[in-house]
Each structure stands twice: as C-alpha cells, then as structure tokens.
Design a protein around this motif. Structure first.
Motif, PDB file in Angstrom:
ATOM      1  N   GLU A  31      35.879  -8.212 -43.720  1.00  0.00           N
ATOM      2  CA  GLU A  31      36.461  -6.663 -43.752  1.00  0.00           C
ATOM      3  C   GLU A  31      37.649  -6.377 -42.884  1.00  0.00           C
ATOM      4  O   GLU A  31      38.241  -5.516 -43.018  1.00  0.00           O
ATOM      5  CB  GLU A  31      35.315  -5.811 -43.385  1.00  0.00           C
ATOM      6  N   THR A  32      37.969  -7.257 -41.804  1.00  0.00           N
ATOM      7  CA  THR A  32      38.908  -6.764 -40.651  1.00  0.00           C
ATOM      8  C   THR A  32      40.113  -6.365 -41.315  1.00  0.00           C
ATOM      9  O   THR A  32      40.764  -5.373 -40.790  1.00  0.00           O
ATOM     10  CB  THR A  32      38.947  -8.004 -39.834  1.00  0.00           C
ATOM     11  N   PRO A  33      40.853  -7.202 -42.185  1.00  0.00           N
ATOM     12  CA  PRO A  33      42.256  -6.729 -42.513  1.00  0.00           C
ATOM     13  C   PRO A  33      42.193  -5.393 -43.315  1.00  0.00           C
ATOM     14  O   PRO A  33      43.047  -4.600 -42.852  1.00  0.00           O
ATOM     15  CB  PRO A  33      42.663  -7.568 -43.694  1.00  0.00           C
ATOM     16  N   SER A  40      34.152  -5.284 -25.345  1.00  0.00           N
ATOM     17  CA  SER A  40      35.027  -4.003 -24.886  1.00  0.00           C
ATOM     18  C   SER A  40      36.167  -4.320 -23.835  1.00  0.00           C
ATOM     19  O   SER A  40      37.267  -4.092 -23.858  1.00  0.00           O
ATOM     20  CB  SER A  40      34.294  -2.826 -24.672  1.00  0.00           C
ATOM     21  N   TYR A  41      35.677  -5.002 -22.765  1.00  0.00           N
ATOM     22  CA  TYR A  41      36.505  -5.240 -21.724  1.00  0.00           C
ATOM     23  C   TYR A  41      37.680  -6.372 -22.216  1.00  0.00           C
ATOM     24  O   TYR A  41      38.869  -6.414 -21.714  1.00  0.00           O
ATOM     25  CB  TYR A  41      35.775  -6.030 -20.618  1.00  0.00           C
ATOM     26  N   PHE A 101      36.277  -6.200 -32.338  1.00  0.00           N
ATOM     27  CA  PHE A 101      37.251  -6.587 -31.479  1.00  0.00           C
ATOM     28  C   PHE A 101      38.569  -6.404 -31.762  1.00  0.00           C
ATOM     29  O   PHE A 101      39.626  -5.910 -31.097  1.00  0.00           O
ATOM     30  CB  PHE A 101      36.801  -7.995 -31.076  1.00  0.00           C
ATOM     31  N   TYR A 102      39.112  -6.816 -33.077  1.00  0.00           N
ATOM     32  CA  TYR A 102      40.177  -6.811 -33.483  1.00  0.00           C
ATOM     33  C   TYR A 102      40.694  -5.306 -33.649  1.00  0.00           C
ATOM     34  O   TYR A 102      41.848  -4.795 -33.483  1.00  0.00           O
ATOM     35  CB  TYR A 102      40.219  -7.451 -35.144  1.00  0.00           C
ATOM     36  N   CYS A 103      39.764  -4.595 -34.221  1.00  0.00           N
ATOM     37  CA  CYS A 103      40.285  -3.200 -34.558  1.00  0.00           C
ATOM     38  C   CYS A 103      40.131  -2.321 -33.251  1.00  0.00           C
ATOM     39  O   CYS A 103      41.024  -1.615 -33.340  1.00  0.00           O
ATOM     40  CB  CYS A 103      39.116  -2.440 -35.197  1.00  0.00           C
ATOM     41  N   THR A 104      39.626  -2.491 -32.142  1.00  0.00           N
ATOM     42  CA  THR A 104      39.611  -2.042 -30.759  1.00  0.00           C
ATOM     43  C   THR A 104      41.199  -2.455 -30.245  1.00  0.00           C
ATOM     44  O   THR A 104      41.811  -1.632 -29.572  1.00  0.00           O
ATOM     45  CB  THR A 104      38.506  -2.203 -29.875  1.00  0.00           C
TER      46      THR A 104
END
Length: 351
Positions: free
Chosen positions: A10-12, A45-46, A147-150
């Motif tokens: 879903e990431t892309p 998150s870090y 992770f990618y979206c953040t």
C-alpha cells in the motif's frame, strides 16, 4: 488483521496521497516563526526523525535534531525556545513518553506539533499543530508503511516551512517532490526483486541465529529501523551500525553463526573488502546495493536520487520480516504479548 506485506504494498499509493494533502496540512505551521526543529518519538518514530533530520537541516539551513522522548528535559531548552518547534511522532498516536516530552517542550515555551498515523490521537491534545500522517490504519505490530509515510511527512514539513521562509526555491521544492514521487514509483520493482531473492535464500534466512546490519551514514535511521523490525519479527539478537562504527569493534562479534547485511549506495569504497573479510568467518554475509557489482548478492532497482533512497533501500529487509518469521513459527504481524503496553502502562489504550 492485515499483513506486513499488504501494508508494504500500500505504501506507494499512500505516499502519493500524503503529497496531495501537503498544502492543506502544512498551511498553518509553515507560517510560524520557526528557527529550530526537535523531532521526538520512540522506536520507528524516532528512526523516521533520525533518518530525515540531516536532509531537513540542509533544506532549512537551521538546526534539526532527533531525540528520544527520555532525552527531552527542561535542560533541552536552555535558551529562549519560542521559535523552536518540537514534533512529537507516534504511529498509533498513544505514546505516553512522546506525550510527556511534548508537554515539557510546551512548558519551556516551545511550539509543538503532532504526527500520528490516525486522527484524533492522544498526542494531538498537546499539539499546537496537528500534522496527521495520512497513511491509513496499520494494525500489524511491526510497522512498515507508517515509517515511509512519516519520513515523507517530515520532508514535506521542511519543504513547506522552507518555501514560506524563502529558504527553499520553487525549483528546489519541485525537485524534492519529483524525487519522492519517483521513489514511490520504484517501490514495486524493488519489492518484486527483493521477494524473488528472499524466496531463493529462505532456508539460510530462516536459520539465522543473530543478525547484524551495517551501511552508510546517509541511511543510518533506516539501518536502525531495519534492526528493530528484524528483532521484532525474527525474535533473535539483531543490531545495526553505521559502517565506520561497525569497523570500530563490532566486527569482533562476527562468527559462523552470524548473518550480516551490508548496505551500500556506492559511496563506500571499502564495502567489497568488508564482505571479503567477513566471508572468511561466516557463510551468511549479504551485500545489498543499488548498482551492479560482482560482489553484490542483491542489486535493487532503486530511484537514482541519493536522498530519496530512503524510500526504497530497506524494502528487502522489511520483506524478510514479513516472509521468514512464519517459517520459524512466528506470526510477524502479532506482538509476542498484545497486552504488553497495557501491562507496562506505556501507551494510552483505546477503549
């Protein structure tokens, strides 16, 4: 519960959605008189903040740092802090440690912003600016899509602030957006190549007893995240180090039981020698590159832009987390103890 694989796939699409919503999301915060950014959060998150801080700092030409919540005290803000923005990140939005770090920042006169993967999050309560990461729900314990979206949300935050302050030109803005979109477009190709490689090496990967990851400083946040994900899902000792740090002592622990992933984006001339030396101690030394090399075990068809590599390079390691644990008798999408945070009182649990 959806699987890690489905969230990766879903990431892309989610990355494109986040880019489309950026103008509206950052409309208010980009007008604030910001001269310093502190990013805080735990775990994934870090790592997102750690990975993006240097790029954000280069774009904005002022200090951008990532700190764990436990590192944030009143001493973190010894000077006037009314132009400091503290960005609290929590994928589920319910981290007590991130919430309290944001409260400390507020008490010291800082501006605060929240980045949660859901709306109406707990950390939004202490945010002057709510900067939701529009990645959609991610119920798997080991987060990947978020992770990618953040990371993308942080990049867009910097681009919007920099443009409003006159630090970033329209040309630079468009170039950075184009690179992020190109990385999203390369995502599936990297995923497919990684999937084939993992299938071919599944027996070796399944028998891994301890795992080390090393790579360039430019991917340090990603290296830390890869280590965390593999540790969460493979449930064996895993550590990640920047290349130079690995050389300073860590190599002593490599033996015949070690599995080592060496990441190289073409900027480390000693990578081949590293693989050669370590291969004398273990049969499971894997070099992952994005360029053709006789030494490479896996060559990834990534985006060409060096700073956008962060949206492509660790896909194979995350995909290992999705596919190999089941062969070890572990469900990688479910934490070992689903009630762990409730028992430890570390997150505000949804009713």
């Amino acid at each position: 519960m959806a699987s890690i694989e489905s969230y990766l796939q879903e990431t892309p699409e989610k990355m494109f959605t986040i880019i489309e919503k950026a103008d509206e999301l950052f409309a208010k915060v980009k007008q604030a008189p910001i001269e310093r950014i502190v990013i805080t959060g735990s775990g994934t998150s870090y790592h997102s903040g750690k990975q993006m801080a240097k790029q954000m700092q280069r774009l904005l030409q002022f200090e951008v740092v990532a700190l764990y919540p436990f590192e944030i005290t009143t001493e973190t803000f010894l000077k006037e802090s009314d132009k400091t923005l503290v960005v609290g990140i929590s994928q589920g939005g319910s981290s007590y440690s991130t919430y309290h770090a944001m409260k400390i920042a507020r008490s010291c006169g800082c501006m605060t912003a929240s980045m949660a993967g859901c709306e109406n999050a707990y950390i939004d309560e202490v945010a002057d600016y709510v900067l939701t990461v529009y990645c959609g729900e991610e119920t798997a314990g080991a987060k990947t899509k978020g992770f990618y979206c953040t990371k993308l949300n942080l990049l867009l935050l910097a681009l919007n602030i920099g443009t409003a302050q006159g630090q970033i030109s329209e040309e630079t803005y468009e170039k950075e957006i184009a690179a992020a979109k190109a990385a999203a477009e390369h995502f599936k190709a990297v995923y497919d190549v990684s999937e084939k490689w993992i299938e071919a090496h599944k027996e070796t990967l399944t028998s891994a007893e301890e795992i080390r990851i090393t790579g360039p400083a430019s991917l340090y946040g990603d290296i830390l995240e890869s280590a965390l994900k593999l540790l969460e899902t493979m449930r064996c000792p895993v550590t990640g180090y920047e290349f130079e740090e690995f050389i300073h002592g860590i190599y002593n622990a490599i033996n015949e039981k070690s599995t080592v992933f060496i990441l190289d984006d073409g900027n480390e001339p000693r990578t081949n020698k590293m693989k050669e030396v370590l291969s004398g101690w273990s049969d499971s030394i894997f070099l992952i590159t994005n360029y053709e090399s006789e030494q490479a075990d896996l060559v990834l068809p990534t985006v060409k832009n060096s700073e956008a590599l962060t949206f492509n390079f660790i896909i194979p390691l995350q995909l290992i987390c999705a596919k190999i644990p089941t062969l070890r008798g572990v469900d990688p999408s479910t934490p070992k103890d689903p009630d762990f945070h409730m028992k430890l009182g570390s997150k505000k649990m949804n009713k």
